[in-house]
Design a protein around this motif. Structure first.
Motif, PDB file in Angstrom:
ATOM      1  N   GLU A 227       0.835  -1.205   0.000  1.00  0.00           N
ATOM      2  CA  GLU A 227       0.000   0.000   0.000  1.00  0.00           C
ATOM      3  C   GLU A 227       0.866   1.250   0.000  1.00  0.00           C
ATOM      4  OE1 GLU A 227      -3.344   2.086   2.852  1.00  0.00           O
ATOM      5  OE2 GLU A 227      -2.969  -0.063   3.033  1.00  0.00           O
ATOM      6  N   THR A 228       1.969   1.212   0.759  1.00  0.00           N
ATOM      7  CA  THR A 228       2.866   2.364   0.844  1.00  0.00           C
ATOM      8  C   THR A 228       3.505   2.677  -0.496  1.00  0.00           C
ATOM      9  OG1 THR A 228       3.341   1.810   3.148  1.00  0.00           O
ATOM     10  CG2 THR A 228       4.897   3.284   2.028  1.00  0.00           C
ATOM     11  N   ILE A 229       3.942   1.639  -1.227  1.00  0.00           N
ATOM     12  CA  ILE A 229       4.631   1.893  -2.502  1.00  0.00           C
ATOM     13  C   ILE A 229       3.669   1.977  -3.677  1.00  0.00           C
ATOM     14  CG2 ILE A 229       6.780   0.870  -1.689  1.00  0.00           C
ATOM     15  CD1 ILE A 229       6.196  -1.556  -3.446  1.00  0.00           C
ATOM     16  N   GLY A 230       2.379   1.731  -3.417  1.00  0.00           N
ATOM     17  CA  GLY A 230       1.378   1.952  -4.459  1.00  0.00           C
ATOM     18  C   GLY A 230       1.147   0.790  -5.396  1.00  0.00           C
ATOM     19  N   VAL A 231       1.239  -0.437  -4.902  1.00  0.00           N
ATOM     20  CA  VAL A 231       0.897  -1.594  -5.725  1.00  0.00           C
ATOM     21  C   VAL A 231      -0.285  -2.307  -5.073  1.00  0.00           C
ATOM     22  CG1 VAL A 231       3.228  -1.898  -6.636  1.00  0.00           C
ATOM     23  CG2 VAL A 231       2.562  -3.122  -4.592  1.00  0.00           C
ATOM     24  N   HIS A 232      -0.995  -3.106  -5.857  1.00  0.00           N
ATOM     25  CA  HIS A 232      -2.142  -3.839  -5.332  1.00  0.00           C
ATOM     26  C   HIS A 232      -1.697  -4.795  -4.232  1.00  0.00           C
ATOM     27  CE1 HIS A 232      -5.194  -2.483  -8.145  1.00  0.00           C
ATOM     28  NE2 HIS A 232      -4.280  -2.565  -9.102  1.00  0.00           N
ATOM     29  N   PRO A 233      -2.549  -5.056  -3.260  1.00  0.00           N
ATOM     30  CA  PRO A 233      -2.179  -5.988  -2.179  1.00  0.00           C
ATOM     31  C   PRO A 233      -1.810  -7.354  -2.754  1.00  0.00           C
ATOM     32  CG  PRO A 233      -4.241  -4.887  -1.674  1.00  0.00           C
ATOM     33  CD  PRO A 233      -3.888  -4.511  -3.080  1.00  0.00           C
ATOM     34  N   PRO A 234      -0.697  -7.917  -2.302  1.00  0.00           N
ATOM     35  CA  PRO A 234      -0.259  -9.198  -2.854  1.00  0.00           C
ATOM     36  C   PRO A 234      -1.047 -10.365  -2.271  1.00  0.00           C
ATOM     37  CG  PRO A 234       1.292  -8.431  -1.214  1.00  0.00           C
ATOM     38  CD  PRO A 234       0.286  -7.340  -1.394  1.00  0.00           C
ATOM     39  N   SER A 235      -1.078 -11.433  -3.020  1.00  0.00           N
ATOM     40  CA  SER A 235      -1.718 -12.662  -2.558  1.00  0.00           C
ATOM     41  C   SER A 235      -0.793 -13.370  -1.579  1.00  0.00           C
ATOM     42  CB  SER A 235      -1.993 -13.575  -3.754  1.00  0.00           C
ATOM     43  OG  SER A 235      -0.763 -13.990  -4.323  1.00  0.00           O
ATOM     44  N   ALA A 236      -1.298 -14.441  -0.974  1.00  0.00           N
ATOM     45  CA  ALA A 236      -0.481 -15.230  -0.049  1.00  0.00           C
ATOM     46  C   ALA A 236       0.710 -15.849  -0.786  1.00  0.00           C
ATOM     47  CB  ALA A 236      -1.331 -16.318   0.598  1.00  0.00           C
ATOM     48  N   THR A 237       0.512 -16.216  -2.051  1.00  0.00           N
ATOM     49  CA  THR A 237       1.605 -16.786  -2.844  1.00  0.00           C
ATOM     50  C   THR A 237       2.703 -15.759  -3.069  1.00  0.00           C
ATOM     51  OG1 THR A 237       0.011 -18.210  -3.956  1.00  0.00           O
ATOM     52  CG2 THR A 237       2.157 -17.951  -5.012  1.00  0.00           C
ATOM     53  N   THR A 238       2.323 -14.528  -3.384  1.00  0.00           N
ATOM     54  CA  THR A 238       3.314 -13.472  -3.594  1.00  0.00           C
ATOM     55  C   THR A 238       4.033 -13.147  -2.289  1.00  0.00           C
ATOM     56  OG1 THR A 238       1.950 -12.577  -5.371  1.00  0.00           O
ATOM     57  CG2 THR A 238       3.675 -11.158  -4.522  1.00  0.00           C
ATOM     58  N   CYS A 239       3.318 -13.128  -1.178  1.00  0.00           N
ATOM     59  CA  CYS A 239       3.955 -12.887   0.122  1.00  0.00           C
ATOM     60  C   CYS A 239       4.990 -13.961   0.418  1.00  0.00           C
ATOM     61  CB  CYS A 239       2.913 -12.833   1.233  1.00  0.00           C
ATOM     62  SG  CYS A 239       1.839 -11.397   1.162  1.00  0.00           S
ATOM     63  N   HIS A 240       4.653 -15.200   0.098  1.00  0.00           N
ATOM     64  CA  HIS A 240       5.595 -16.310   0.286  1.00  0.00           C
ATOM     65  C   HIS A 240       6.837 -16.108  -0.585  1.00  0.00           C
ATOM     66  CE1 HIS A 240       6.802 -20.433   1.188  1.00  0.00           C
ATOM     67  NE2 HIS A 240       7.056 -20.570  -0.101  1.00  0.00           N
ATOM     68  N   MET A 241       6.619 -15.629  -1.812  1.00  0.00           N
ATOM     69  CA  MET A 241       7.738 -15.389  -2.725  1.00  0.00           C
ATOM     70  C   MET A 241       8.624 -14.244  -2.223  1.00  0.00           C
ATOM     71  SD  MET A 241       7.533 -14.825  -6.835  1.00  0.00           S
ATOM     72  CE  MET A 241       6.752 -16.397  -7.131  1.00  0.00           C
ATOM     73  N   VAL A 242       8.030 -13.224  -1.623  1.00  0.00           N
ATOM     74  CA  VAL A 242       8.804 -12.112  -1.057  1.00  0.00           C
ATOM     75  C   VAL A 242       9.737 -12.640   0.027  1.00  0.00           C
ATOM     76  CG1 VAL A 242       8.644 -10.025   0.355  1.00  0.00           C
ATOM     77  CG2 VAL A 242       7.116 -10.326  -1.587  1.00  0.00           C
TER      78      VAL A 242
END
Length: 104
Positions: free
Chosen positions: A81-96
């Protein structure tokens, strides 16, 4: 006294890079190129997910979150939200977290 202690440290205006770097120039992003055509849809989705995860991992590191254990899903979504991208899914969070774990 060791010889390394006698060696002067480079000044902030000097660069230790192997190629010339302009320190006073502002950041200019590279020109975007179109993605290659003819790949399966899943390839494009994974590619974009990796790009988003890398952006989020860099933003987390810049904000002081250095360990994957510190990067909970809520923290990653707040950063998105701070950097202005759509909220990531659980899969993307895992990848981060995987990116942060790999690049430690």
């Amino acid at each position: 006294m060791p010889a390394a202690a006698l060696k002067p440290k480079p000044l902030p205006t000097q660069s230790t890079a192997r190629r010339a770097v302009r320190l006073d120039s502002p950041y200019v992003p590279l020109e975007k190129r179109p993605l290659p055509a003819g790949r399966p849809r899943e390839w494009y989705q994974t590619h974009n997910r990796r790009l988003k995860a890398m952006r989020l991992a860099i933003a987390l590191l810049d904000s002081g979150v250095y360990l994957p254990d510190q990067a909970r899903d809520e923290t990653i979504r707040d950063t998105a939200e701070t950097i202005g991208v759509h909220p990531p899914s659980a899969t993307t969070c895992h990848m981060v977290r995987a990116f942060m774990r790999y690049h430690r």
